[in-house]
Write a protein that holds these residues in place. Structure first.
Motif, PDB file in Angstrom:
ATOM      1  N   LEU A   1     -16.792   7.406 -11.703  1.00  0.00           N
ATOM      2  CA  LEU A   1     -15.722   7.047 -11.589  1.00  0.00           C
ATOM      3  C   LEU A   1     -15.055   8.214 -11.496  1.00  0.00           C
ATOM      4  O   LEU A   1     -14.879   9.883 -11.994  1.00  0.00           O
ATOM      5  N   LEU A   2     -14.107   8.373  -9.809  1.00  0.00           N
ATOM      6  CA  LEU A   2     -13.232   9.561  -8.999  1.00  0.00           C
ATOM      7  C   LEU A   2     -11.969   9.279 -10.035  1.00  0.00           C
ATOM      8  O   LEU A   2     -11.914  10.786 -10.603  1.00  0.00           O
ATOM      9  N   GLN A   3     -11.698   8.191 -10.019  1.00  0.00           N
ATOM     10  CA  GLN A   3      -9.873   8.567 -10.322  1.00  0.00           C
ATOM     11  C   GLN A   3      -9.795   7.525 -11.447  1.00  0.00           C
ATOM     12  O   GLN A   3     -10.531   6.428 -11.407  1.00  0.00           O
ATOM     13  N   HIS A   4      -8.454   7.285 -12.638  1.00  0.00           N
ATOM     14  CA  HIS A   4      -8.443   6.607 -13.159  1.00  0.00           C
ATOM     15  C   HIS A   4      -7.093   6.067 -13.861  1.00  0.00           C
ATOM     16  O   HIS A   4      -6.277   7.206 -13.914  1.00  0.00           O
ATOM     17  N   TYR A   5      -6.113   5.069 -13.245  1.00  0.00           N
ATOM     18  CA  TYR A   5      -4.511   5.623 -13.577  1.00  0.00           C
ATOM     19  C   TYR A   5      -4.456   4.454 -14.266  1.00  0.00           C
ATOM     20  O   TYR A   5      -4.650   3.066 -14.529  1.00  0.00           O
ATOM     21  N   GLN A   6      -3.513   4.601 -15.004  1.00  0.00           N
ATOM     22  CA  GLN A   6      -3.019   3.663 -16.248  1.00  0.00           C
ATOM     23  C   GLN A   6      -0.779   3.891 -15.589  1.00  0.00           C
ATOM     24  O   GLN A   6       0.323   4.881 -16.627  1.00  0.00           O
ATOM     25  N   VAL A   7      -0.971   2.941 -14.669  1.00  0.00           N
ATOM     26  CA  VAL A   7       0.732   3.182 -14.418  1.00  0.00           C
ATOM     27  C   VAL A   7       1.761   2.011 -14.327  1.00  0.00           C
ATOM     28  O   VAL A   7       2.994   1.653 -14.281  1.00  0.00           O
ATOM     29  N   HIS A   8       0.354   0.892 -15.058  1.00  0.00           N
ATOM     30  CA  HIS A   8       1.466  -0.280 -15.287  1.00  0.00           C
ATOM     31  C   HIS A   8       1.407  -0.857 -16.942  1.00  0.00           C
ATOM     32  O   HIS A   8       0.789  -0.213 -17.978  1.00  0.00           O
ATOM     33  N   SER A   9       2.558  -2.032 -17.378  1.00  0.00           N
ATOM     34  CA  SER A   9       2.498  -1.848 -18.209  1.00  0.00           C
ATOM     35  C   SER A   9       2.016  -3.573 -18.721  1.00  0.00           C
ATOM     36  O   SER A   9       2.063  -4.263 -19.614  1.00  0.00           O
ATOM     37  N   GLY A  10       1.320  -4.012 -17.685  1.00  0.00           N
ATOM     38  CA  GLY A  10       0.530  -5.154 -17.739  1.00  0.00           C
ATOM     39  C   GLY A  10      -0.893  -5.399 -16.718  1.00  0.00           C
ATOM     40  O   GLY A  10      -0.985  -4.397 -16.233  1.00  0.00           O
ATOM     41  N   GLY A  11      -1.653  -6.596 -16.853  1.00  0.00           N
ATOM     42  CA  GLY A  11      -2.837  -6.184 -16.641  1.00  0.00           C
ATOM     43  C   GLY A  11      -2.862  -6.347 -14.854  1.00  0.00           C
ATOM     44  O   GLY A  11      -1.648  -6.833 -14.476  1.00  0.00           O
ATOM     45  N   VAL A  12      -3.827  -5.509 -13.917  1.00  0.00           N
ATOM     46  CA  VAL A  12      -3.201  -5.870 -13.248  1.00  0.00           C
ATOM     47  C   VAL A  12      -4.256  -6.272 -11.832  1.00  0.00           C
ATOM     48  O   VAL A  12      -5.455  -6.731 -12.203  1.00  0.00           O
ATOM     49  N   ASN A  13      -3.658  -7.236 -11.186  1.00  0.00           N
ATOM     50  CA  ASN A  13      -4.087  -8.178 -11.080  1.00  0.00           C
ATOM     51  C   ASN A  13      -4.705  -8.354  -9.249  1.00  0.00           C
ATOM     52  O   ASN A  13      -5.945  -9.646  -9.518  1.00  0.00           O
ATOM     53  N   CYS A  14      -4.334  -7.465  -8.555  1.00  0.00           N
ATOM     54  CA  CYS A  14      -4.822  -7.424  -7.280  1.00  0.00           C
ATOM     55  C   CYS A  14      -4.373  -5.997  -6.808  1.00  0.00           C
ATOM     56  O   CYS A  14      -3.556  -4.946  -7.113  1.00  0.00           O
ATOM     57  N   VAL A  15      -5.488  -5.015  -5.959  1.00  0.00           N
ATOM     58  CA  VAL A  15      -5.146  -4.143  -5.033  1.00  0.00           C
ATOM     59  C   VAL A  15      -5.362  -4.181  -3.156  1.00  0.00           C
ATOM     60  O   VAL A  15      -5.715  -4.859  -2.610  1.00  0.00           O
ATOM     61  N   SER A  16      -5.451  -3.378  -2.567  1.00  0.00           N
ATOM     62  CA  SER A  16      -5.210  -3.040  -1.374  1.00  0.00           C
ATOM     63  C   SER A  16      -5.462  -1.413  -0.434  1.00  0.00           C
ATOM     64  O   SER A  16      -3.938  -0.921  -1.104  1.00  0.00           O
ATOM     65  N   PHE A  17      -5.825  -1.400   0.158  1.00  0.00           N
ATOM     66  CA  PHE A  17      -6.288  -0.368   0.485  1.00  0.00           C
ATOM     67  C   PHE A  17      -5.268   0.598   1.968  1.00  0.00           C
ATOM     68  O   PHE A  17      -5.804  -0.642   2.612  1.00  0.00           O
ATOM     69  N   HIS A  18      -4.668   1.111   2.055  1.00  0.00           N
ATOM     70  CA  HIS A  18      -4.458   1.399   2.924  1.00  0.00           C
ATOM     71  C   HIS A  18      -5.304   1.618   3.768  1.00  0.00           C
ATOM     72  O   HIS A  18      -6.021   2.222   3.683  1.00  0.00           O
ATOM     73  N   PRO A  19      -5.014   1.361   5.980  1.00  0.00           N
ATOM     74  CA  PRO A  19      -6.134   1.501   6.420  1.00  0.00           C
ATOM     75  C   PRO A  19      -6.473   2.809   6.600  1.00  0.00           C
ATOM     76  O   PRO A  19      -7.260   2.915   6.829  1.00  0.00           O
ATOM     77  N   SER A  20      -5.600   4.105   6.292  1.00  0.00           N
ATOM     78  CA  SER A  20      -6.403   5.283   6.015  1.00  0.00           C
ATOM     79  C   SER A  20      -6.900   5.487   5.093  1.00  0.00           C
ATOM     80  O   SER A  20      -7.978   6.819   5.363  1.00  0.00           O
ATOM     81  N   GLY A  21      -7.245   4.910   4.300  1.00  0.00           N
ATOM     82  CA  GLY A  21      -7.684   5.505   2.465  1.00  0.00           C
ATOM     83  C   GLY A  21      -7.041   6.366   1.908  1.00  0.00           C
ATOM     84  O   GLY A  21      -7.739   6.256   0.777  1.00  0.00           O
ATOM     85  N   ASN A  22      -5.816   6.580   2.457  1.00  0.00           N
ATOM     86  CA  ASN A  22      -5.017   7.520   1.530  1.00  0.00           C
ATOM     87  C   ASN A  22      -4.271   7.034   0.861  1.00  0.00           C
ATOM     88  O   ASN A  22      -3.603   8.189  -0.758  1.00  0.00           O
ATOM     89  N   TYR A  23      -3.940   5.952  -0.344  1.00  0.00           N
ATOM     90  CA  TYR A  23      -3.400   5.093  -0.440  1.00  0.00           C
ATOM     91  C   TYR A  23      -3.533   4.034  -1.286  1.00  0.00           C
ATOM     92  O   TYR A  23      -4.105   3.174  -0.254  1.00  0.00           O
ATOM     93  N   LEU A  24      -3.373   3.289  -2.043  1.00  0.00           N
ATOM     94  CA  LEU A  24      -3.366   2.378  -2.963  1.00  0.00           C
ATOM     95  C   LEU A  24      -2.177   1.552  -3.066  1.00  0.00           C
ATOM     96  O   LEU A  24      -1.699   1.672  -3.844  1.00  0.00           O
ATOM     97  N   ILE A  25      -2.440   0.293  -3.130  1.00  0.00           N
ATOM     98  CA  ILE A  25      -1.230  -0.342  -3.587  1.00  0.00           C
ATOM     99  C   ILE A  25      -1.564  -1.064  -4.316  1.00  0.00           C
ATOM    100  O   ILE A  25      -2.787  -2.200  -4.668  1.00  0.00           O
ATOM    101  N   THR A  26      -0.970  -1.135  -5.600  1.00  0.00           N
ATOM    102  CA  THR A  26      -1.677  -2.454  -6.892  1.00  0.00           C
ATOM    103  C   THR A  26      -0.199  -3.081  -6.804  1.00  0.00           C
ATOM    104  O   THR A  26       1.019  -3.009  -7.238  1.00  0.00           O
ATOM    105  N   ALA A  27      -0.635  -4.244  -7.852  1.00  0.00           N
ATOM    106  CA  ALA A  27      -0.224  -5.455  -8.194  1.00  0.00           C
ATOM    107  C   ALA A  27       0.073  -6.024  -9.851  1.00  0.00           C
ATOM    108  O   ALA A  27      -1.712  -5.965 -10.607  1.00  0.00           O
TER     109      ALA A  27
END
Length: 436
Positions: A178-204
């Protein structure tokens, strides 16, 4: 619904599924569209104004997700029947199933090189599958919640999971860490998508927000508020300059990023080259240390676009209903039509996504511009009578399958009752023996 934003906004509504649609995805070339539904079927659409589609039936429960391989030759589907099924897109036929999950499978995704499949289930596990030997080669367990969604990063060395326990996790699949663990949401996370560079991740998330994570620095950089309810899906464009989100508020929002725009083909070539079978892993495969425009920032930025974004609903964009007129209900189908004069050079193709580059652009352009009426009976690759007969056979097979399932349940109940009778008989026998 297929949206066209140029020259003006309009939408094409494809009708064919008999229940809720749970997942849609374009093929890599963009000339096929796969959809999954709670009606237990998968449909493969040609996204033009004629609405031609093929229907795949193999799952015995609602289908939760579909995903094309990077070369467009295969499709993976995940279902509540606890299985992942892989389909050949050239022949449009079922290939094999993957069974190891003990609960509903919510998502299955191909790796960028197509050698692996990652899946997540409500049994609280994430599994990695080898598509060559069709075996589970790795397993990640979570004892708190289950993953709603999983995805590979662009170079295929890590996976991100969207957790029902409000967390986002990044795993290195080579060292099972496990490299990274984020607890930034107050509800269940439904989807994620990587930026093509691999440097960013967007979460819904169901908390109504989108969040963008900087994976190089390991922190949250943006919180986006535009939806008025849970956000169910989010996805970057191929070049990373745009992303789109959809939520329970019946809105689709299109966002523009301030990240560097990338050439999708260059990214694909670099990642496929790096993932050559004999090449050893490199530390830069995890997160390449490329410059990005957020190094000096400490605080996260919250963005609320409601005052700036034009709501296309107010302009009432036209919606065109397209009925699926030529759907077949067999797991081995074709979607070819008789070639016109301009198509004779290419001949017949079972799958438009596998056309050669010399002929596909002109044909696709021609199909997109075709506004003619539905084709006549003589233009069908399969006669209507044969199609009806096949559909009737499939319906009878479905009834037979349900009947066998009911008989199995009754047999199990009978066995349980017989076991209870034998136990009671043994107890009576023992009681009589004691009295004697």
């Amino acid at each position: 619904m297929l949206w066209s934003l140029r020259p003006q906004a309009r939408a094409f509504r494809y009708v064919g599924h008999k229940d809720v649609i749970t997942s849609v995805q374009f093929s890599p070339l963009g000339n096929l569209l796969a959809s999954a539904s709670r009606d237990r079927t998968i449909r493969l659409w040609i996204p033009d104004k004629r609405g031609k589609s093929s229907e795949f039936k193999a799952h015995t429960a609602p289908v939760r997700s579909v995903d094309f391989s990077a070369d467009g030759q295969f499709l993976a589907s995940a279902s509540e029947d606890k299985s992942i099924k892989v389909w050949n897109m050239y022949r449009q036929r079922f290939l094999y199933s993957l069974y190891r999950h003990t609960h509903w499978v919510r998502c299955a995704k191909f790796s960028p090189d197509g050698r692996l499949i990652v899946s997540c289930s409500e049994d609280k596990t994430i599994k990695i599958w080898d598509t060559t030997n069709k075996q589970c080669v790795n397993n990640f367990s979570d004892f708190v919640g289950f993953a709603n969604f999983v995805a590979f990063n662009p170079n295929g060395t890590c996976i991100a999971s969207a957790g029902s326990d409000h967390t986002v996790k990044i795993w290195d699949i080579r060292v099972n860490k496990l490299l990274q663990h984020y607890q930034v949401h107050s509800g269940g996370v439904n989807c994620v998508s990587f930026h093509p560079s691999g440097n960013y991740l967007i979460t819904a998330s169901s908390d109504g927000t989108l969040k963008i994570l900087d994976l190089l620095e390991g922190r949250l950089i943006y919180t986006l508020q535009g939806h008025t309810g849970p956000v169910f899906t989010v996805s970057f464009s191929k070049g990373g300059e745009l992303f789109t989100s959809g939520g329970a508020d019946a809105q689709v929002l299109l966002w523009r990023t301030n990240f560097d725009e990338l050439n999708y083909k260059d990214v694909s070539k670099r990642n496929l080259k790096r993932l050559h079978f004999d090449s050893p892993p490199h530390l830069l495969d995890i997160y390449p240390r490329t410059p990005h425009p957020h190094e000096g920032r400490i605080d996260t930025v919250e963005i609320n676009p409601k005052l700036d974004v034009i709501d296309l609903q107010t302009s009432t964009p036209p919606v065109v209903d397209i009925l699926s007129f030529d759907s077949t209900t067999t797991t081995e189908t074709t979607v070819r039509t008789l070639p016109d004069k301009g198509e004779e050079i290419c001949g017949y193709f079972l799958n438009p996504s596998l056309m050669s580059s010399e002929c596909s652009p002109t044909i696709l352009k021609k199909k997109t511009e075709d506004i003619s009426d539905l084709p006549s009976e003589s233009q069908r690759s399969i006669p209507l009578a044969v199609t009806d007969a096949l559909e009737h056979i499939m319906e009878q097979l479905n009834v037979l399958t349900q009947t066998v399932s009911i008989l199995e349940q009754r047999l199990t109940l009978t066995e349980d009752k017989l076991k209870d009778c034998l136990e009671n008989q043994q107890k009576l026998f023992n009681a009589i023996q004691q009295k004697i």
